[in-house]
Design a protein around this motif. Sequence first.
Motif, PDB file in Angstrom:
ATOM      1  N   ILE A 345     -14.869  -1.338  -0.076  1.00  0.00           N
ATOM      2  CA  ILE A 345     -15.252  -1.856  -1.389  1.00  0.00           C
ATOM      3  C   ILE A 345     -15.878  -3.237  -1.229  1.00  0.00           C
ATOM      4  O   ILE A 345     -15.199  -4.199  -0.869  1.00  0.00           O
ATOM      5  CB  ILE A 345     -14.032  -1.937  -2.337  1.00  0.00           C
ATOM      6  CG1 ILE A 345     -13.344  -0.576  -2.449  1.00  0.00           C
ATOM      7  CG2 ILE A 345     -14.448  -2.446  -3.711  1.00  0.00           C
ATOM      8  CD1 ILE A 345     -12.072  -0.605  -3.268  1.00  0.00           C
ATOM      9  N   ARG A 346     -17.173  -3.303  -1.454  1.00  0.00           N
ATOM     10  CA  ARG A 346     -17.912  -4.567  -1.398  1.00  0.00           C
ATOM     11  C   ARG A 346     -17.602  -5.364  -0.130  1.00  0.00           C
ATOM     12  O   ARG A 346     -17.294  -6.556  -0.175  1.00  0.00           O
ATOM     13  CB  ARG A 346     -17.623  -5.410  -2.652  1.00  0.00           C
ATOM     14  CG  ARG A 346     -18.140  -4.773  -3.940  1.00  0.00           C
ATOM     15  CD  ARG A 346     -17.939  -5.692  -5.139  1.00  0.00           C
ATOM     16  NE  ARG A 346     -16.518  -5.889  -5.425  1.00  0.00           N
ATOM     17  CZ  ARG A 346     -15.787  -5.074  -6.163  1.00  0.00           C
ATOM     18  NH1 ARG A 346     -16.335  -3.989  -6.690  1.00  0.00           N
ATOM     19  NH2 ARG A 346     -14.507  -5.327  -6.400  1.00  0.00           N
ATOM     20  N   GLY A 347     -17.647  -4.678   0.985  1.00  0.00           N
ATOM     21  CA  GLY A 347     -17.446  -5.337   2.271  1.00  0.00           C
ATOM     22  C   GLY A 347     -15.998  -5.500   2.683  1.00  0.00           C
ATOM     23  O   GLY A 347     -15.723  -5.947   3.800  1.00  0.00           O
ATOM     24  N   ASN A 348     -15.079  -5.151   1.791  1.00  0.00           N
ATOM     25  CA  ASN A 348     -13.655  -5.229   2.122  1.00  0.00           C
ATOM     26  C   ASN A 348     -13.088  -3.840   2.355  1.00  0.00           C
ATOM     27  O   ASN A 348     -13.598  -2.850   1.815  1.00  0.00           O
ATOM     28  CB  ASN A 348     -12.882  -5.909   0.985  1.00  0.00           C
ATOM     29  CG  ASN A 348     -13.306  -7.339   0.769  1.00  0.00           C
ATOM     30  OD1 ASN A 348     -13.502  -8.083   1.724  1.00  0.00           O
ATOM     31  ND2 ASN A 348     -13.460  -7.731  -0.483  1.00  0.00           N
ATOM     32  N   ARG A 349     -12.038  -3.774   3.144  1.00  0.00           N
ATOM     33  CA  ARG A 349     -11.372  -2.504   3.395  1.00  0.00           C
ATOM     34  C   ARG A 349      -9.995  -2.509   2.748  1.00  0.00           C
ATOM     35  O   ARG A 349      -9.120  -3.293   3.147  1.00  0.00           O
ATOM     36  CB  ARG A 349     -11.271  -2.234   4.899  1.00  0.00           C
ATOM     37  CG  ARG A 349     -12.609  -1.883   5.514  1.00  0.00           C
ATOM     38  CD  ARG A 349     -12.485  -1.482   6.964  1.00  0.00           C
ATOM     39  NE  ARG A 349     -13.764  -1.032   7.481  1.00  0.00           N
ATOM     40  CZ  ARG A 349     -14.004  -0.704   8.737  1.00  0.00           C
ATOM     41  NH1 ARG A 349     -13.014  -0.763   9.633  1.00  0.00           N
ATOM     42  NH2 ARG A 349     -15.200  -0.292   9.114  1.00  0.00           N
ATOM     43  N   VAL A 350      -9.823  -1.644   1.752  1.00  0.00           N
ATOM     44  CA  VAL A 350      -8.558  -1.532   1.043  1.00  0.00           C
ATOM     45  C   VAL A 350      -7.767  -0.376   1.648  1.00  0.00           C
ATOM     46  O   VAL A 350      -8.248   0.765   1.658  1.00  0.00           O
ATOM     47  CB  VAL A 350      -8.787  -1.289  -0.464  1.00  0.00           C
ATOM     48  CG1 VAL A 350      -7.461  -1.070  -1.184  1.00  0.00           C
ATOM     49  CG2 VAL A 350      -9.554  -2.453  -1.078  1.00  0.00           C
ATOM     50  N   PRO A 351      -6.562  -0.603   2.160  1.00  0.00           N
ATOM     51  CA  PRO A 351      -5.773   0.496   2.730  1.00  0.00           C
ATOM     52  C   PRO A 351      -5.398   1.519   1.658  1.00  0.00           C
ATOM     53  O   PRO A 351      -5.010   1.159   0.540  1.00  0.00           O
ATOM     54  CB  PRO A 351      -4.525  -0.212   3.269  1.00  0.00           C
ATOM     55  CG  PRO A 351      -4.899  -1.654   3.392  1.00  0.00           C
ATOM     56  CD  PRO A 351      -5.884  -1.904   2.297  1.00  0.00           C
ATOM     57  N   VAL A 352      -5.514   2.797   2.004  1.00  0.00           N
ATOM     58  CA  VAL A 352      -5.091   3.885   1.125  1.00  0.00           C
ATOM     59  C   VAL A 352      -4.309   4.891   1.971  1.00  0.00           C
ATOM     60  O   VAL A 352      -4.590   5.072   3.149  1.00  0.00           O
ATOM     61  CB  VAL A 352      -6.287   4.593   0.428  1.00  0.00           C
ATOM     62  CG1 VAL A 352      -7.080   3.628  -0.418  1.00  0.00           C
ATOM     63  CG2 VAL A 352      -7.198   5.278   1.440  1.00  0.00           C
ATOM     64  N   ALA A 353      -3.349   5.535   1.325  1.00  0.00           N
ATOM     65  CA  ALA A 353      -2.547   6.549   2.018  1.00  0.00           C
ATOM     66  C   ALA A 353      -2.757   7.899   1.360  1.00  0.00           C
ATOM     67  O   ALA A 353      -2.864   7.993   0.126  1.00  0.00           O
ATOM     68  CB  ALA A 353      -1.068   6.169   1.980  1.00  0.00           C
ATOM     69  N   ILE A 354      -2.829   8.952   2.159  1.00  0.00           N
ATOM     70  CA  ILE A 354      -2.877  10.306   1.610  1.00  0.00           C
ATOM     71  C   ILE A 354      -1.563  10.554   0.876  1.00  0.00           C
ATOM     72  O   ILE A 354      -0.483  10.324   1.401  1.00  0.00           O
ATOM     73  CB  ILE A 354      -3.074  11.355   2.723  1.00  0.00           C
ATOM     74  CG1 ILE A 354      -4.304  11.023   3.579  1.00  0.00           C
ATOM     75  CG2 ILE A 354      -3.182  12.749   2.110  1.00  0.00           C
ATOM     76  CD1 ILE A 354      -5.607  10.975   2.819  1.00  0.00           C
ATOM     77  N   HIS A 355      -1.669  11.029  -0.371  1.00  0.00           N
ATOM     78  CA  HIS A 355      -0.490  11.175  -1.228  1.00  0.00           C
ATOM     79  C   HIS A 355      -0.461  12.583  -1.812  1.00  0.00           C
ATOM     80  O   HIS A 355      -1.496  13.112  -2.225  1.00  0.00           O
ATOM     81  CB  HIS A 355      -0.544  10.145  -2.358  1.00  0.00           C
ATOM     82  CG  HIS A 355       0.728  10.011  -3.139  1.00  0.00           C
ATOM     83  ND1 HIS A 355       1.088  10.908  -4.123  1.00  0.00           N
ATOM     84  CD2 HIS A 355       1.718   9.087  -3.080  1.00  0.00           C
ATOM     85  CE1 HIS A 355       2.252  10.533  -4.642  1.00  0.00           C
ATOM     86  NE2 HIS A 355       2.650   9.437  -4.023  1.00  0.00           N
ATOM     87  N   PRO A 356       0.700  13.222  -1.883  1.00  0.00           N
ATOM     88  CA  PRO A 356       0.764  14.564  -2.482  1.00  0.00           C
ATOM     89  C   PRO A 356       0.329  14.540  -3.945  1.00  0.00           C
ATOM     90  O   PRO A 356       0.543  13.551  -4.657  1.00  0.00           O
ATOM     91  CB  PRO A 356       2.253  14.932  -2.364  1.00  0.00           C
ATOM     92  CG  PRO A 356       2.808  14.031  -1.313  1.00  0.00           C
ATOM     93  CD  PRO A 356       2.018  12.763  -1.386  1.00  0.00           C
ATOM     94  N   LEU A 357      -0.287  15.633  -4.384  1.00  0.00           N
ATOM     95  CA  LEU A 357      -0.642  15.804  -5.790  1.00  0.00           C
ATOM     96  C   LEU A 357       0.346  16.768  -6.435  1.00  0.00           C
ATOM     97  O   LEU A 357       0.772  17.728  -5.801  1.00  0.00           O
ATOM     98  CB  LEU A 357      -2.077  16.347  -5.917  1.00  0.00           C
ATOM     99  CG  LEU A 357      -3.186  15.393  -5.473  1.00  0.00           C
ATOM    100  CD1 LEU A 357      -4.533  16.131  -5.466  1.00  0.00           C
ATOM    101  CD2 LEU A 357      -3.260  14.177  -6.379  1.00  0.00           C
ATOM    102  N   PRO A 358       0.715  16.546  -7.700  1.00  0.00           N
ATOM    103  CA  PRO A 358       0.283  15.464  -8.581  1.00  0.00           C
ATOM    104  C   PRO A 358       1.058  14.185  -8.327  1.00  0.00           C
ATOM    105  O   PRO A 358       2.099  14.178  -7.657  1.00  0.00           O
ATOM    106  CB  PRO A 358       0.596  16.027  -9.971  1.00  0.00           C
ATOM    107  CG  PRO A 358       1.802  16.890  -9.749  1.00  0.00           C
ATOM    108  CD  PRO A 358       1.595  17.524  -8.394  1.00  0.00           C
TER     109      PRO A 358
END
Length: 367
Positions: A345-358
């Motif tokens: 995002i705009r040159g930054n890296r935001v950590p995200v984790a795979i999460h079960p749905l829903p």
Amino acid sequence: MTATETLSRLPLHDLHENAGARFGGFAGWSMPITYPLGVMKEHLHVREKAGLFDISHMKLFAVSGADALRLIGRACPFDPAEMETSQSRLTFFLNEEAGILDDLIVTRLDENRFMIVANAGNAAGDEAHLKALAKGLDVTIEPLDRVFLALQGPEAEAALNRAGIATDGLFFMHGREPKDGWFLSRSGYTGEDGFEIALPEQDARPLAEALVADPAVEWIGLAARDSLRLEAGLCLHGQDISADTTPVAAALLWAIPKPVRETGAFVGAEALRAAIAAGAAQKRVGLKPEGRQPVRGGVALVDEAGNPAGTVTSGGFGPSTGHPVAMGYVDKGLASAGTRLFAEIRGNRVPVAIHPLPFTPHRYFRG
């Protein structure tokens, strides 16, 4: 839409104006985006009580005639002869490459009569698709001009009953025609118990007014509808699924009965069987960003080494979960819950984790 084209207005537009709605364009329609309550409180009101949505931008098609079963079975990947009267099911129109032209709800109303609820942006294409498949068949396809309302939330049934609408015997994913020109189903797009009601405008006005006069009910706009469906892990056509997405990649094969997958003669059958055999290179997953910053659709995902890993298709803040929520497609090998990726995002890296749905549990009424 070009600058010279205008947005269509909902039949109850004046009611939304009087309620203080802020409007915006969606699928060619001027839609209520938020009301004075605000998106956060609107969202939570649906989870706690009941929210009324005007979804008249969506399209209903009544399909009837001696060959109605043949048409539905050709157009959709399921066997309509297996449906009980009043039963509804999620299904799709597929193209010959097994891409999802639209996701639909089909309800069997009688032996040879069905109701199809289609997405607003695909309505014209869906009608043309159905009519092309219906050539030479004894079948009538009737696009219906109706006001379409959705009442969603744990107090939806009680509020609808107080407004004089009987819901007895109606379970999740079932529908019926309670009056001439009406269609009532127990379904929705929020993960909550609720109903969708299509009816003529002269009937819809007093019903809508009676419902919003109920202390349990508030008007809810498109913004909260989106955050509710995202928490519930429900796809939006044009964002999370499209004509370039197969049910295999979208993790929606559960909506296609296994015998139909294997031997059905629906449009796109051979391509779907090939896609199942090959497996999907990417899979639709839930994504939980770290921190409070939402990650929006269209953002690229990378792995720990900075290699391309996928794309976010929908994202925002989850008022019920208390944290950002998102969906997207990631490489198959990275689709396990807990896998850590980064959103650029705009040159930054935001950590995200795979999460079960829903992200929030479904609370449908199944009897």
